[in-house]
Structures are given as C-alpha cells and as structure tokens.
Design an enzyme around this catalytic site. Structure first.
Site, PDB file in Angstrom:
ATOM      1  N   ARG A 176       0.830  -1.214   0.000  1.00 48.63           N
ATOM      2  CA  ARG A 176       0.000   0.000   0.000  1.00 48.63           C
ATOM      3  C   ARG A 176       0.864   1.264   0.000  1.00 48.63           C
ATOM      4  O   ARG A 176       0.417   2.323  -0.411  1.00 48.63           O
ATOM      5  CB  ARG A 176      -0.879   0.032   1.268  1.00 48.63           C
ATOM      6  N   ARG A 180       9.689   6.030  -3.053  1.00 47.68           N
ATOM      7  CA  ARG A 180      10.084   7.013  -4.085  1.00 47.68           C
ATOM      8  C   ARG A 180      11.535   7.388  -3.947  1.00 47.68           C
ATOM      9  O   ARG A 180      12.034   7.505  -2.825  1.00 47.68           O
ATOM     10  CB  ARG A 180       9.296   8.308  -3.895  1.00 47.68           C
ATOM     11  N   ARG A 253      -8.972  -6.863  13.280  1.00 49.00           N
ATOM     12  CA  ARG A 253      -8.164  -6.067  14.199  1.00 49.00           C
ATOM     13  C   ARG A 253      -9.003  -4.872  14.635  1.00 49.00           C
ATOM     14  O   ARG A 253      -9.749  -4.286  13.847  1.00 49.00           O
ATOM     15  CB  ARG A 253      -6.952  -5.543  13.442  1.00 49.00           C
ATOM     16  N   ARG A 284       0.369   5.227  16.922  1.00 48.43           N
ATOM     17  CA  ARG A 284       0.535   6.597  16.429  1.00 48.43           C
ATOM     18  C   ARG A 284      -0.191   7.589  17.307  1.00 48.43           C
ATOM     19  O   ARG A 284      -1.084   7.220  18.081  1.00 48.43           O
ATOM     20  CB  ARG A 284       0.090   6.715  14.975  1.00 48.43           C
ATOM     21  N   GLU A 306      -3.444   5.852  19.406  1.00 50.77           N
ATOM     22  CA  GLU A 306      -4.134   4.672  18.868  1.00 50.77           C
ATOM     23  C   GLU A 306      -3.470   3.395  19.338  1.00 50.77           C
ATOM     24  O   GLU A 306      -2.295   3.145  19.023  1.00 50.77           O
ATOM     25  CB  GLU A 306      -4.076   4.696  17.326  1.00 50.77           C
ATOM     26  N   TYR A 354      -9.726  -4.880   2.612  1.00 47.37           N
ATOM     27  CA  TYR A 354      -9.037  -3.742   3.224  1.00 47.37           C
ATOM     28  C   TYR A 354      -9.240  -2.504   2.341  1.00 47.37           C
ATOM     29  O   TYR A 354      -8.313  -2.005   1.726  1.00 47.37           O
ATOM     30  CB  TYR A 354      -7.548  -4.113   3.303  1.00 47.37           C
ATOM     31  N   ASP A 356     -10.083   1.333   1.117  1.00 48.41           N
ATOM     32  CA  ASP A 356     -10.058   2.738   1.492  1.00 48.41           C
ATOM     33  C   ASP A 356     -11.406   3.353   1.124  1.00 48.41           C
ATOM     34  O   ASP A 356     -12.205   2.738   0.418  1.00 48.41           O
ATOM     35  CB  ASP A 356      -8.925   3.458   0.743  1.00 48.41           C
TER      36      ASP A 356
HETATM   37  P1  FAD Z   1     -18.054   1.171   7.902  1.00 47.43           P
HETATM   38  O1  FAD Z   1     -17.637   2.588   7.976  1.00 47.43           O
HETATM   39  O2  FAD Z   1     -17.513   0.212   8.896  1.00 47.43           O
HETATM   40  O3  FAD Z   1     -19.639   1.150   7.931  1.00 47.43           O
HETATM   41  C1  FAD Z   1     -20.390  -0.021   8.199  1.00 47.43           C
HETATM   42  C2  FAD Z   1     -21.543   0.415   9.075  1.00 47.43           C
HETATM   43  O4  FAD Z   1     -22.436  -0.676   9.235  1.00 47.43           O
HETATM   44  C3  FAD Z   1     -21.075   0.814  10.478  1.00 47.43           C
HETATM   45  O5  FAD Z   1     -21.621   2.072  10.803  1.00 47.43           O
HETATM   46  C4  FAD Z   1     -21.643  -0.293  11.363  1.00 47.43           C
HETATM   47  O6  FAD Z   1     -21.970   0.178  12.655  1.00 47.43           O
HETATM   48  C5  FAD Z   1     -22.878  -0.702  10.583  1.00 47.43           C
HETATM   49  N1  FAD Z   1     -23.329  -2.062  10.845  1.00 47.43           N
HETATM   50  C6  FAD Z   1     -22.574  -3.194  10.839  1.00 47.43           C
HETATM   51  N2  FAD Z   1     -23.353  -4.266  11.144  1.00 47.43           N
HETATM   52  C7  FAD Z   1     -24.603  -3.797  11.357  1.00 47.43           C
HETATM   53  C8  FAD Z   1     -25.830  -4.415  11.712  1.00 47.43           C
HETATM   54  N3  FAD Z   1     -25.910  -5.726  11.934  1.00 47.43           N
HETATM   55  N4  FAD Z   1     -26.925  -3.632  11.850  1.00 47.43           N
HETATM   56  C9  FAD Z   1     -26.863  -2.300  11.651  1.00 47.43           C
HETATM   57  N5  FAD Z   1     -25.707  -1.658  11.312  1.00 47.43           N
HETATM   58  C10 FAD Z   1     -24.611  -2.390  11.161  1.00 47.43           C
HETATM   59  N6  FAD Z   1      -9.696   5.206   4.221  1.00 47.43           N
HETATM   60  C11 FAD Z   1      -9.180   6.197   3.440  1.00 47.43           C
HETATM   61  O7  FAD Z   1      -9.514   6.285   2.258  1.00 47.43           O
HETATM   62  N7  FAD Z   1      -8.305   7.120   3.964  1.00 47.43           N
HETATM   63  C12 FAD Z   1      -7.890   7.093   5.269  1.00 47.43           C
HETATM   64  O8  FAD Z   1      -7.104   7.948   5.693  1.00 47.43           O
HETATM   65  C13 FAD Z   1      -8.409   6.050   6.101  1.00 47.43           C
HETATM   66  N8  FAD Z   1      -8.036   5.975   7.391  1.00 47.43           N
HETATM   67  C14 FAD Z   1      -8.563   4.980   8.169  1.00 47.43           C
HETATM   68  C15 FAD Z   1      -8.172   4.920   9.514  1.00 47.43           C
HETATM   69  C16 FAD Z   1      -8.688   3.939  10.338  1.00 47.43           C
HETATM   70  C17 FAD Z   1      -8.261   3.878  11.782  1.00 47.43           C
HETATM   71  C18 FAD Z   1      -9.599   2.976   9.808  1.00 47.43           C
HETATM   72  C19 FAD Z   1     -10.143   1.892  10.687  1.00 47.43           C
HETATM   73  C20 FAD Z   1      -9.994   3.033   8.487  1.00 47.43           C
HETATM   74  C21 FAD Z   1      -9.475   4.021   7.654  1.00 47.43           C
HETATM   75  N9  FAD Z   1      -9.858   4.120   6.318  1.00 47.43           N
HETATM   76  C22 FAD Z   1      -9.337   5.114   5.520  1.00 47.43           C
HETATM   77  C23 FAD Z   1     -10.819   3.158   5.714  1.00 47.43           C
HETATM   78  C24 FAD Z   1     -12.259   3.665   5.776  1.00 47.43           C
HETATM   79  O9  FAD Z   1     -12.649   3.848   7.121  1.00 47.43           O
HETATM   80  C25 FAD Z   1     -13.183   2.639   5.114  1.00 47.43           C
HETATM   81  O10 FAD Z   1     -12.780   2.347   3.804  1.00 47.43           O
HETATM   82  C26 FAD Z   1     -14.650   3.070   5.026  1.00 47.43           C
HETATM   83  O11 FAD Z   1     -15.053   3.816   6.122  1.00 47.43           O
HETATM   84  C27 FAD Z   1     -15.485   1.837   4.891  1.00 47.43           C
HETATM   85  O12 FAD Z   1     -16.839   2.164   4.791  1.00 47.43           O
HETATM   86  P2  FAD Z   1     -17.922   1.030   4.979  1.00 47.43           P
HETATM   87  O13 FAD Z   1     -19.259   1.673   4.771  1.00 47.43           O
HETATM   88  O14 FAD Z   1     -17.580  -0.151   4.166  1.00 47.43           O
HETATM   89  O15 FAD Z   1     -17.728   0.530   6.484  1.00 47.43           O
HETATM   90  N1  UDP Z   2       3.426   0.618   8.039  1.00 49.34           N
HETATM   91  C1  UDP Z   2       4.631   0.521   8.703  1.00 49.34           C
HETATM   92  N2  UDP Z   2       5.177   1.638   9.256  1.00 49.34           N
HETATM   93  C2  UDP Z   2       4.572   2.843   9.171  1.00 49.34           C
HETATM   94  C3  UDP Z   2       3.347   2.944   8.486  1.00 49.34           C
HETATM   95  C4  UDP Z   2       2.792   1.804   7.936  1.00 49.34           C
HETATM   96  O1  UDP Z   2       5.191  -0.551   8.814  1.00 49.34           O
HETATM   97  O2  UDP Z   2       5.118   3.826   9.719  1.00 49.34           O
HETATM   98  C5  UDP Z   2       2.857  -0.624   7.465  1.00 49.34           C
HETATM   99  C6  UDP Z   2       1.861  -1.300   8.413  1.00 49.34           C
HETATM  100  O3  UDP Z   2       1.981  -2.687   8.265  1.00 49.34           O
HETATM  101  C7  UDP Z   2       0.537  -0.820   7.880  1.00 49.34           C
HETATM  102  C8  UDP Z   2       0.819  -0.826   6.385  1.00 49.34           C
HETATM  103  O4  UDP Z   2       2.159  -0.342   6.279  1.00 49.34           O
HETATM  104  O5  UDP Z   2      -0.497  -1.690   8.228  1.00 49.34           O
HETATM  105  C9  UDP Z   2      -0.095   0.031   5.559  1.00 49.34           C
HETATM  106  O6  UDP Z   2      -0.031   1.348   6.093  1.00 49.34           O
HETATM  107  P1  UDP Z   2      -1.249   2.340   5.887  1.00 49.34           P
HETATM  108  O7  UDP Z   2      -0.849   3.664   6.420  1.00 49.34           O
HETATM  109  O8  UDP Z   2      -1.709   2.232   4.483  1.00 49.34           O
HETATM  110  O9  UDP Z   2      -2.339   1.664   6.843  1.00 49.34           O
HETATM  111  P2  UDP Z   2      -3.766   2.211   7.323  1.00 49.34           P
HETATM  112  O10 UDP Z   2      -3.510   2.886   8.632  1.00 49.34           O
HETATM  113  O11 UDP Z   2      -4.279   3.132   6.240  1.00 49.34           O
HETATM  114  O12 UDP Z   2      -4.577   0.986   7.461  1.00 49.34           O
END
Ligand code: FAD
Ligand code: UDP
Length: 369
Positions: A176, A180, A253, A284, A306, A354, A356
């Site tokens: 991911r 560069r 996770r 982080r 976190e 996984y 985004d």
């Molecule tokens: P979710 O947001 O999980 O939505 C699913 C919803 O369904 C939830 O609200 C849940 O409560 C509900 N649900 C589940 N089961 C039921 C049920 N039985 N009944 C009623 N409701 C239910 N993506 C990026 O592009 N950029 C980022 O910087 C980025 N940072 C992230 C950082 C973290 C810590 C995490 C965890 C994810 C990050 N992501 C990021 C990924 C991003 O959060 C997801 O791609 C996106 O939010 C997924 O949307 P979703 O609708 O599939 O899932």
């Molecule tokens: N990662 C790492 N060191 C860092 C940042 C990321 O080893 O400082 C690794 C880690 O395994 C992580 C993966 O790169 O799960 C992908 O990172 P990304 O930032 O895309 O993860 P996200 O937080 O978006 O799930």
C-alpha cells in the site's frame, strides 16, 4: 401473489458504502430505510467537535483517489479542502519522513546520498537477505526498502498494528505504501486528496438527506422483523455474522482510541506521528487540528493515541486480517453470499476487504440498483 414491501431497499449500515448506496437508490425514486447499530450515522468516518477542532472519532481519514468520477461525486456534495498527508515516523526519538522516499533515505544513510546510491543500498540489502520472490510482509518489505528501514520503520509498527509476526502477514499490506527516489513526502500517489470542510458528517448528512434512518438498530438482532420490510437488502456489516458464523469466525483487528485535550497551541509538528518501535504500546499519535490549516492557531489542541488490539466481539472490527486462513474463510462466505438472492453485500466488512474510502465509494457508485 406478489408480496408487497414497505421499502424497496433496506440498507444495513450507514458508513460510506451504505450512505452512497442509499443516496443513489433514493435519487432513483426507490423507497429506502437505513438501519445502523451504532448511535450515530457515518460508520468509521464519523467526526466530533472539540471546540472548533474537527476530530475524526475512529482514526484519521484522508480522502484520496485517482478516480475522477469518485472525486467529482464526493466534492459535488460538499466542499473539500486540500490536504496532503505527510506523516512522520518516530523510532526511539529519531524522526523520519514517510512514506519511504529520498528524505527518509538521507535521514537514515546520510544527507548527501543520491537517489542512485539509495537504490544501491536497498538492492545490496535485498541481495544479502537472499529474497527473490517475497512470500510474506517481512520479505516484501526488505525487497522494497532493505533491512535497515524494515527494522526501524516497519517491523515494530506492523507487529503492533496486526498483532502477528511480519513473516505471517500478506505482502499486499506493505505494498500500500509508495517508495520514491525523489524528495516527496506525499503519503499517497493519487491525483486527488482532501478532507471535507467541517469533517465527514457533512458529507454523510448530504448523502442521507430525506432518507429514513434508524440508529441503535442491529439488523442481525432484529432480522425477522426487518427482512420482510424490503424487497432488497444492502448489507454492509460483517459477512460472517450475517451467516451466524456457520463456517467459523473471521478475524478482525480493532483499535482503542485515547483522547487527550491539552491547553497548549501545539503538541507535535504533524497531524500523524507513527511510533515505529516495538515497545511503545500505541502505533501513532494524531493531532487533529493539523488536518485543517484554519484550526492550527487555536490556543488548545486534541491528540489521540491509537492502541491496536484483537477484536473480540467488543468494540468495532476495523480491519480484516487477510492472512491465508481468513482469505480462505472469507471466500467460502462470499460463496454463501452469492446465493442470497435478495441481498447485496458491500463495503469493508461485508466483502472482508481492506478498502479505502475511495474504493467503497467507487463500488457503491457502480451498484446496479
Ligand atoms: P463502515 O464505515 O464500517 O460502515 C459499516 C456500518 O455498518 C457501520 O456504521 C456499522 O456500525 C454498521 N453495521 C454493521 N453491522 C450492522 C448491523 N448488523 N446492523 C446495523 N448496522 C450495522 N480510508 C481512506 O480512504 N483514507 C484514510 O485515511 C483512512 N483511514 C482509516 C483509519 C482507520 C483507523 C480505519 C479503521 C480506516 C481508515 N480508512 C481510511 C478506511 C475507511 O474507514 C473505510 O474504507 C470506510 O469507512 C469503509 O466504509 P464502509 O461503509 O464499508 O464501512
Ligand atoms: N506501516 C509501517 N510503518 C509505518 C506505516 C505503515 O510498517 O510507519 C505498514 C503497516 O503494516 C501498515 C501498512 O504499512 O499496516 C499500511 O499502512 P497504511 O498507512 O496504508 O495503513 P492504514 O492505517 O491506512 O490501514
């Protein structure tokens, strides 16, 4: 006799996938009900305010995509401000730029080294390791950036984040990240990058405008009542839970977020600082005010540490763990899902991928409704 339903679509989950699907179905004139088990809409992009600082409640979310249709769709609903993600890595007090780029290589191997010299060092370290075809995350990381960076910036962070040795994790996870040989700290390679003004709630509210939503409503617990209400169901929850775990449990996770409000202007120099050693228990620290230049001068700040943890039916299952055991089990569940005629499975949890945000929006925009 044809069964009549109160709704055309029942959408389970109000995260980005559910909200985009609901928006489109509503625009097409369908009658839609969204149910959400949490007490708020938005899933993992939910934000909260701390004074005038927008706080990403479930971890920092930066929208990035190279898909113009996706970008035009989200920015047509609400304005985004430009934001370039440039996290810093802290390894026992030593600071490095991310992603792995010429700045990182110079901080590690000397400020005068050239791109070609950095390439040679990495190649030499890869050769010494004997890796030709990487079979897991550890081997992939060493092949991409060499042993030094693997030891300082990847091993500790990754093993905390995933709770498993790098040698047992799939290589895709580390692919991911860009590598560069120019001095460019942009964490993403995408054409478009930004954050909605005022946070993601504004985007979600626009998507769900005029649509009936029930929060604190768990579809699985109320399936017998909810299922007959609609002709079609769009399910965005965990795929194994939908099938009552009949083939076994998938692993996820989770994270614990620890917020601290501080009466000081700034805590760290960047929005995201990764702690890449193995002993610091968190991965982080996020300082939310840096996501928007307009909040940077406020006299207070909010930081979030976190802590990764294994998901055990408590809290939120944030990340699918794509090792071979889970990949096989998820495939078996996908086969069951394909046979469910009235139900569409979509999003990070229902597809066990996984994704985004841009992937999820793209998928929801291409649904046949
Ligand atoms: P979710 O947001 O999980 O939505 C699913 C919803 O369904 C939830 O609200 C849940 O409560 C509900 N649900 C589940 N089961 C039921 C049920 N039985 N009944 C009623 N409701 C239910 N993506 C990026 O592009 N950029 C980022 O910087 C980025 N940072 C992230 C950082 C973290 C810590 C995490 C965890 C994810 C990050 N992501 C990021 C990924 C991003 O959060 C997801 O791609 C996106 O939010 C997924 O949307 P979703 O609708 O599939 O899932
Ligand atoms: N990662 C790492 N060191 C860092 C940042 C990321 O080893 O400082 C690794 C880690 O395994 C992580 C993966 O790169 O799960 C992908 O990172 P990304 O930032 O895309 O993860 P996200 O937080 O978006 O799930």
């Amino acid at each position: 006799m044809k069964q009549t339903h109160t709704y055309d679509y029942l959408i389970v989950g109000s995260g980005l996938f559910g909200a985009v699907a609901a928006y489109r179905a509503n625009k097409l004139g369908h009658k839609v009900l969204v149910v959400e088990r949490r007490s708020h809409v938005g899933g993992n992009v939910r934000c909260e305010m701390c004074g005038e600082i927008v706080v990403h409640k479930y971890g920092p979310h930066i929208f990035h995509t190279s898909n113009r249709e996706v970008w035009e769709f989200v920015t047509s609903l609400t304005p985004f401000h430009p934001y370039i993600n440039s996290p810093i890595a802290n390894y026992n007090g030593e600071l490095f730029n991310l992603p792995f780029n010429l700045n990182t290589f110079r901080q590690l191997w000397g400020e005068d080294i050239t791109a070609d010299e950095a390439r040679n060092i990495i190649e030499q370290q890869r050769r010494q390791s004997g890796i030709t075809e990487p079979r897991n995350l550890e081997e992939q990381a060493i092949a991409m950036v060499g042993q030094d960076i693997y030891e300082k910036l990847i091993k500790g962070y990754t093993e905390k984040q995933w709770g498993r040795p790098c040698s047992e994790l799939p290589a895709e996870i580390i692919r991911r990240l860009p590598v560069r040989f120019t001095a460019d700290n942009n964490y993403f390679n995408d054409t478009y990058q930004g954050i909605p003004d005022g946070g993601y709630n504004v985007l979600i509210d626009r998507l769900l405008e005029g649509i009936e939503v029930r929060t604190d409503c768990d579809f699985i617990a109320e399936r017998n009542v909810l299922m007959p209400l609609a002709e079609k169901i769009i399910y965005t929850g965990e795929i194994d839970r939908y099938f009552d775990y009949r083939l076994g449990r998938l692993e996820y996770r989770s994270l614990r977020f620890e917020d601290e409000r501080l009466a000081q202007k700034s805590f760290q120099s960047a929005a995201v600082v990764n702690y890449t050693d193995s002993t610091t228990p968190f991965t982080r620290i996020i300082e939310h005010k840096h996501f928007d230049s307009r909040s940077r001068d406020l006299p207070y700040t909010l930081i979030t540490r976190e802590y990764p943890l294994e998901w055990r039916a408590e809290g939120e299952p944030y990340y699918p763990i794509n090792n071979s055991r889970n990949a096989e089990l998820a495939d078996a569940y996908r086969q069951l899902a394909a046979a469910e005629e009235r139900v569409i499975f979509g999003g990070r949890l229902a597809e066990y991928r996984y994704y985004d945000m841009h992937h999820v929006v793209e998928k929801a925009l291409s649904l046949e409704l």
